[in-house]
Design an enzyme around this catalytic site. Structure first.
Site, PDB file in Angstrom:
ATOM      1  N   CYS A 160       0.824 -33.942   2.044  1.00  0.00           N
ATOM      2  CA  CYS A 160       1.624 -33.434   0.923  1.00  0.00           C
ATOM      3  C   CYS A 160       0.812 -33.528  -0.359  1.00  0.00           C
ATOM      4  CB  CYS A 160       2.906 -34.249   0.780  1.00  0.00           C
ATOM      5  SG  CYS A 160       3.920 -33.756  -0.651  1.00  0.00           S
ATOM      6  N   CYS A 168       4.650 -38.714  -6.114  1.00  0.00           N
ATOM      7  CA  CYS A 168       6.066 -38.734  -5.747  1.00  0.00           C
ATOM      8  C   CYS A 168       6.427 -40.093  -5.156  1.00  0.00           C
ATOM      9  CB  CYS A 168       6.339 -37.621  -4.736  1.00  0.00           C
ATOM     10  SG  CYS A 168       7.992 -37.667  -4.006  1.00  0.00           S
ATOM     11  N   CYS A 219       7.298 -40.859  -0.263  1.00  0.00           N
ATOM     12  CA  CYS A 219       6.469 -41.374   0.826  1.00  0.00           C
ATOM     13  C   CYS A 219       5.482 -42.407   0.284  1.00  0.00           C
ATOM     14  CB  CYS A 219       5.684 -40.247   1.498  1.00  0.00           C
ATOM     15  SG  CYS A 219       6.717 -39.029   2.334  1.00  0.00           S
ATOM     16  N   CYS A 234       9.079 -29.754   0.099  1.00  0.00           N
ATOM     17  CA  CYS A 234       8.813 -31.077   0.657  1.00  0.00           C
ATOM     18  C   CYS A 234       8.589 -30.914   2.151  1.00  0.00           C
ATOM     19  CB  CYS A 234       9.991 -32.021   0.408  1.00  0.00           C
ATOM     20  SG  CYS A 234       9.858 -33.609   1.283  1.00  0.00           S
ATOM     21  N   GLN A 275      23.975 -38.623   9.226  1.00  0.00           N
ATOM     22  CA  GLN A 275      22.630 -39.101   9.513  1.00  0.00           C
ATOM     23  C   GLN A 275      21.615 -38.102   8.949  1.00  0.00           C
ATOM     24  OE1 GLN A 275      21.708 -41.946  10.744  1.00  0.00           O
ATOM     25  NE2 GLN A 275      23.718 -42.725  11.363  1.00  0.00           N
ATOM     26  N   TYR A 308      32.806 -49.931  10.945  1.00  0.00           N
ATOM     27  CA  TYR A 308      32.010 -49.078  10.059  1.00  0.00           C
ATOM     28  C   TYR A 308      31.758 -47.746  10.766  1.00  0.00           C
ATOM     29  CZ  TYR A 308      31.102 -53.634   7.895  1.00  0.00           C
ATOM     30  OH  TYR A 308      31.230 -54.881   7.323  1.00  0.00           O
ATOM     31  N   ASP A 347      27.986 -50.535  12.823  1.00  0.00           N
ATOM     32  CA  ASP A 347      26.940 -49.791  12.115  1.00  0.00           C
ATOM     33  C   ASP A 347      27.158 -49.982  10.615  1.00  0.00           C
ATOM     34  OD1 ASP A 347      24.944 -48.123  11.283  1.00  0.00           O
ATOM     35  OD2 ASP A 347      25.947 -46.271  11.855  1.00  0.00           O
ATOM     36  N   CYS A 364      20.466 -50.083   9.253  1.00  0.00           N
ATOM     37  CA  CYS A 364      19.405 -49.390   8.522  1.00  0.00           C
ATOM     38  C   CYS A 364      18.571 -50.378   7.719  1.00  0.00           C
ATOM     39  CB  CYS A 364      20.003 -48.327   7.603  1.00  0.00           C
ATOM     40  SG  CYS A 364      21.152 -49.006   6.384  1.00  0.00           S
TER      41      CYS A 364
END
Length: 454
Positions: free
Chosen positions: A96, A102, A105, A179, A288, A315, A383, A410
């Protein structure tokens, strides 16, 4: 897991609040030479000075010899910036043009093998810190250009409007034309979203534009949520109506100062397909980030719950896992978001699963299900958001009828913490699956199934 917005999951604030502090060049003064020996949790290279100070050096890899300027304290070390490379170790090639500027990443400079090892290692290290020596499977990856939801930031500076993402550790917005992590349908929206921002913003104003392509039974639907500090005036409403007309958006909503999301234009329903059921998502409904990642998570959760007689899904969101789990046993779905629970219940009824799915609105962080409420449940699927589910897992271990837990997270840190509580409560953890839904960043999903004998 579905949530009303990205903000609940990532903890992001309003357009002009909660941004990272700027590190000016003047803050980086002291010169040093160091050798990078490892990668930190956010992808920065780690090195030590001769006097033992720990340095975090972005865009370096183990084996690099670098001349740096040392800056402000950060955690248990100091930030540093590369002046020059005395020696460069083997590395990957960034794909990229905005990499290193940015803030999205952080590790495109790694080789594929090093990247996969580093990302899996984030989970291994988090488990190890909790004394958990568990089997961690290979990283489950998704296609690079698979992101189906994104939040752009926009700012008017004079007559120009910049649309893109916040720069790394700064306030400036890095403008982009595309992107490489986004699905083509979202990249194609960038010019029209920039025009929308130009029509809405005064000089110096910022906005956030969260776009999602929701896959439903009738094909993809574009769902857009707009946010700025001022409430929508006539010019903003006219601009939103024009965007709805020209973009083919199914729904456009506005998030107010209190975080409430209300539709401004609803052209067609925004319906998500979750296995055998379809759910009409409420405004700002979370999904997701990738369809491929969702499929990996769902199949792993279902495999972990196989053999269940009655499932409590906590959740649950709008039902990412609910309806697939209903193919195994009755599911009692619980979430603190009333709109999501209504959507899930309606989707269950319309899909003929009303007899196998029940829904309850409840703030599980404040009021976890108690052991007595779990007496008829043998399997719990969780979750939670990034903060984890500590209070809930403390109740689960006291519910003798619960023999199986499937944990999705996560956040590897809170995931490991909650697993430690379950293991100390008599559960045995199987292999843990790391799922890379956020390529080239430090964000990682984790799934594990645990069982307990009588």
């Amino acid at each position: 897991m579905p949530r009303r917005s990205d903000d609940r999951r990532q903890g992001r604030g309003r357009p002009r609040r909660g941004r990272r502090p700027v590190r000016s060049a003047a803050a980086f003064k002291e010169h040093a030479r160091a050798t990078v020996t490892a990668l930190a949790a956010q992808g920065d290279g780690v090195a030590e000075t001769e006097d033992g100070r720990r340095l975090f050096i972005p865009f370096t890899v183990p084996g690099d010899d670098v001349d740096v300027l040392i800056g402000p304290a950060r955690g248990d070390g100091f930030e540093a910036r590369v002046l020059s490379f005395a020696r460069k170790a083997p590395r990957g090639e960034a794909f990229c043009p905005h990499f290193e500027t940015c803030g999205g990443c952080s590790v495109q400079h790694l080789t594929e093998a090093d990247y996969r090892a580093w990302k899996r290692g984030l989970l291994v290290q988090a488990l190890s810190r909790r004394g958990l020596a568990l089997e961690v499977l290979d990283l489950a990856a998704v296609p690079r250009d698979a992101r189906r939801r994104v939040t752009f930031q926009a700012e008017r500076t004079g007559s120009a409007v910049v649309l893109g993402f916040a720069e790394r550790r700064g306030l400036r917005i890095e403008g982009i034309e595309a992107c490489p992590l986004l699905a083509a349908g979202l990249n194609g929206l960038i010019p029209s979203l920039r025009e929308l921002a130009a029509a809405m913003l005064r000089p110096g104003e910022r906005a956030r534009l969260a776009a999602a392509r929701v896959e439903g039974p009738e094909g993809p639907a574009l769902d857009l949520v707009v946010e700025r500090d001022r409430e929508p005036d006539l010019a903003a409403r006219e601009a939103l109506a024009e965007f709805a007309r020209t973009s083919g958006a199914a729904r456009i909503s506005w998030r107010d100062a209190a975080g409430a999301v209300e539709p401004v234009a609803q052209i067609s329903p925004v319906t998500a397909a979750f296995g055998p059921a379809s759910v009409e998502l409420p405004p700002g409904g979370f999904m997701q980030p990738t369809a491929a990642g969702e499929d990996i998570l769902r199949s792993t959760v279902v495999a972990g719950a196989k053999g269940a007689a009655r499932i409590a899904e906590l959740y649950a969101g709008a039902g990412t896992f609910t309806f697939a789990l209903a193919g195994i046993a009755h599911v009692h779905a619980v979430d603190g978001d009333a709109a999501l629970m209504r959507a899930l219940g309606t989707g269950a009824g319309r899909s003929g699963l009303g007899g196998r799915v029940t829904a309850e609105t409840r703030d599980l962080a404040a009021r976890p299900l108690l052991p007595g409420e779990l007496k008829d449940v043998d399997t719990v699927v969780l979750d939670p958001p990034r903060a984890g589910a500590l209070r809930q897992v403390e109740q689960i271990v006291q519910a003798p009828g619960v023999r199986r837990v499937v944990m999705v997270s996560c956040n590897p840190q809170t995931f490991a913490r909650d697993l430690r509580v379950l293991v100390d409560g008599g559960f045995v953890a199987g292999a843990v699956t790391p799922v890379d839904q956020f390529p080239y960043s430090h964000h990682l999903e984790c799934v594990a199934a645990l069982t307990r004998e009588n």
